[in-house]
Design an enzyme around this catalytic site. Structure first.
Site, PDB file in Angstrom:
ATOM      1  N   LYS A   1     -14.455  -1.072  14.389  1.00  0.00           N
ATOM      2  CA  LYS A   1     -13.249  -1.872  14.136  1.00  0.00           C
ATOM      3  C   LYS A   1     -12.844  -2.715  15.320  1.00  0.00           C
ATOM      4  CE  LYS A   1     -11.270   0.291  10.186  1.00  0.00           C
ATOM      5  NZ  LYS A   1     -10.099   0.504   9.387  1.00  0.00           N
TER       6      LYS A   1
ATOM      7  N   LYS B   1     -20.738  -0.756   4.151  1.00  0.00           N
ATOM      8  CA  LYS B   1     -19.839  -0.216   3.131  1.00  0.00           C
ATOM      9  C   LYS B   1     -18.866  -1.282   2.622  1.00  0.00           C
ATOM     10  CE  LYS B   1     -15.711   1.492   5.395  1.00  0.00           C
ATOM     11  NZ  LYS B   1     -14.498   1.778   4.725  1.00  0.00           N
TER      12      LYS B   1
ATOM     13  N   LYS C   1     -12.007  -3.203   2.794  1.00  0.00           N
ATOM     14  CA  LYS C   1     -10.917  -4.147   2.575  1.00  0.00           C
ATOM     15  C   LYS C   1     -10.789  -5.138   3.716  1.00  0.00           C
ATOM     16  CE  LYS C   1      -7.953  -0.196   2.484  1.00  0.00           C
ATOM     17  NZ  LYS C   1      -6.776   0.513   2.320  1.00  0.00           N
TER      18      LYS C   1
HETATM   19  P1  ATP Z   1     -11.430  -0.593   5.977  1.00  0.00           P
HETATM   20  O1  ATP Z   1     -12.712  -0.852   5.300  1.00  0.00           O
HETATM   21  O2  ATP Z   1     -10.662  -1.793   6.319  1.00  0.00           O
HETATM   22  O3  ATP Z   1     -11.578   0.388   7.090  1.00  0.00           O
HETATM   23  P2  ATP Z   1     -11.047   1.085   3.869  1.00  0.00           P
HETATM   24  O4  ATP Z   1     -11.415   0.277   2.701  1.00  0.00           O
HETATM   25  O5  ATP Z   1     -12.041   2.042   4.450  1.00  0.00           O
HETATM   26  O6  ATP Z   1     -10.519   0.153   4.972  1.00  0.00           O
HETATM   27  P3  ATP Z   1      -9.129   3.202   4.055  1.00  0.00           P
HETATM   28  O7  ATP Z   1      -7.692   3.225   3.779  1.00  0.00           O
HETATM   29  O8  ATP Z   1      -9.550   3.272   5.484  1.00  0.00           O
HETATM   30  O9  ATP Z   1      -9.753   1.892   3.463  1.00  0.00           O
HETATM   31  O10 ATP Z   1      -9.892   4.320   3.218  1.00  0.00           O
HETATM   32  C1  ATP Z   1      -9.316   5.052   2.165  1.00  0.00           C
HETATM   33  C2  ATP Z   1     -10.314   6.016   1.559  1.00  0.00           C
HETATM   34  O11 ATP Z   1     -11.311   5.292   0.856  1.00  0.00           O
HETATM   35  C3  ATP Z   1     -11.057   6.900   2.568  1.00  0.00           C
HETATM   36  O12 ATP Z   1     -11.205   8.200   2.017  1.00  0.00           O
HETATM   37  C4  ATP Z   1     -12.383   6.247   2.674  1.00  0.00           C
HETATM   38  O13 ATP Z   1     -13.404   7.169   3.028  1.00  0.00           O
HETATM   39  C5  ATP Z   1     -12.585   5.719   1.271  1.00  0.00           C
HETATM   40  N1  ATP Z   1     -13.473   4.570   1.269  1.00  0.00           N
HETATM   41  C6  ATP Z   1     -13.254   3.397   1.870  1.00  0.00           C
HETATM   42  N2  ATP Z   1     -14.272   2.553   1.668  1.00  0.00           N
HETATM   43  C7  ATP Z   1     -15.159   3.230   0.915  1.00  0.00           C
HETATM   44  C8  ATP Z   1     -16.444   2.900   0.367  1.00  0.00           C
HETATM   45  N3  ATP Z   1     -16.978   1.723   0.563  1.00  0.00           N
HETATM   46  N4  ATP Z   1     -17.081   3.820  -0.359  1.00  0.00           N
HETATM   47  C9  ATP Z   1     -16.527   5.028  -0.575  1.00  0.00           C
HETATM   48  N5  ATP Z   1     -15.332   5.406  -0.091  1.00  0.00           N
HETATM   49  C10 ATP Z   1     -14.653   4.524   0.648  1.00  0.00           C
END
Ligand code: ATP
Ligand code: LTN
Length: 327
Positions: free
Chosen positions: A113, A194, A197
């Protein structure tokens, strides 16, 4: 007998995508019948990177609505906002005193990040995993259902729990991670990273707010692998990801999907996948729109009251064991 506890959270940072939904929220729903479930909206984690205050407020309310619309039942689970319970910050500070620089410097999410901007990243972003450990340990959590990017943070939580228990006496339960089948949904524009957002392109993800037309367009544009066979295999990462989404949206097995699309083109497969996702997401969107802000405020107030009672009791024990305070 008391039920075991589950704790998880998502940052209220705007877009909720199908990675968050299939990787995290969907398995939370299944757990709420058998566990005492706490599902948190982690706004203190969100401010580790700059947020616009008015947008943050709105995102907190919307995130609670997504939880409920997806199927988290406020009668069964405790839904609450992290900053409503100051004990999260207090315990994070105490855990900071036992977390070591060596533990923290291993954390890959900070490296990802902060990227090239390490010098400009906030100290809070570096400390993010300790706050997450506090969230989990505060409630005597047994199980933490998350996507696989969070496994390292739960490992750190386990280390901190053990270290604290050893130094001050048995206080925290050592929790374990629960991974789902959708633990790692990959970006539609890049199956090697992955879905996220914070992705630069909107073609990386399908947001829960996307309408049917947008979903069709995004799936149509999703990258595929060379060749034309529709098979679930490690050397076809893009198809593997699309087949995973199809499986998660419909429950159809990979073998059945491979058989069904043995004679089909990528185009046909993608058209059906888009419709399957639309069928899954539209009812969630309809429930989202039917929930009022007032309803959400009530649910979050009740959730905070429940969480606070537990957290305050735990903190009394923690402070006493550390020798903090004067009474
Ligand atoms: P960013 O990608 O900006 O870090 P994020 O999409 O990971 O944000 P978070 O709020 O950090 O969002 O994650 C919320 C939950 O969603 C966590 O349990 C995380 O492991 C899960 N998660 C996030 N992205 C994925 C993905 N691509 N596949 C599966 N689980 C995910
Ligand atoms: N870091 C997590 C969100 C999070 C969390 C938690 C998840 C904060 N505290 C406690 C499980 C348990 C993320 O999703 N990025």
């Amino acid at each position: 007998m008391e039920r075991k506890r589950v704790f998880s959270g998502i940052q209220p940072t705007g877009t909720v995508h199908i990675g968050n939904y299939f990787g995290a929220i969907k398995q939370w729903i299944a757990l709420q019948d058998d566990y005492d479930a706490l599902y948190c909206i982690v706004d203190l984690h969100a401010i580790t990177v700059p947020q616009k205050p008015s947008a943050l407020r709105q995102n907190i309310i919307n995130m609670a609505k997504w939880y409920i619309a997806a199927g988290i039942d406020p009668q069964k689970s405790t839904i609450f906002v992290q900053s409503d319970i100051p004990a999260h910050s207090e315990l994070a500070w105490i855990l900071n005193t036992i977390a070591r620089m060596g533990d923290m410097e291993k954390m890959t999410q900070f490296k990802d990040k902060s990227g090239d901007g390490r010098e400009r990243a906030s100290v809070a972003l570096f400390d993010y995993p300790v706050l997450m450990a506090a969230d989990i340990l505060l409630y005597d959590t047994h199980i933490v259902p998350v996507g696989d990017d969070q496994v390292q943070h739960v490992e750190l939580t386990r280390t901190l729990a053990r270290r604290y228990n050893k130094r001050f006496g048995e206080t925290f339960i050592v929790p374990r991670t629960l991974l789902s089948h959708g633990a790692r949904i990959m970006g539609l524009d890049n199956p090697h990273k992955k879905m996220s957002k914070s992705a630069v392109s909107v073609y990386n993800y399908i947001a829960l707010t996307d309408n049917a037309e947008t979903i069709r367009k995004k799936i149509k544009k999703a990258v595929t692998d060379s060749g034309s066979e529709i098979v679930y295999s490690d050397d076809k990462p893009a198809l593997k990801n699309l087949l995973t989404l199809y499986h998660l949206a419909t429950g159809t097995s990979f073998a059945e999907l491979e058989a069904r699309y043995a004679q089909s083109s990528y185009g046909e497969f993608k058209r059906d996948l888009a419709e399957a996702l639309i069928d899954h997401i539209v009812p969630i969107q309809e429930r989202f729109s039917a929930i009022s802000d007032e309803e959400v405020h009530d649910i979050l107030t009740r959730g905070a009251a429940r969480a606070r009672a537990y957290a305050n009791e735990k903190m009394r024990a923690v402070r006493a064991l550390c020798g903090l305070g004067h009474v």
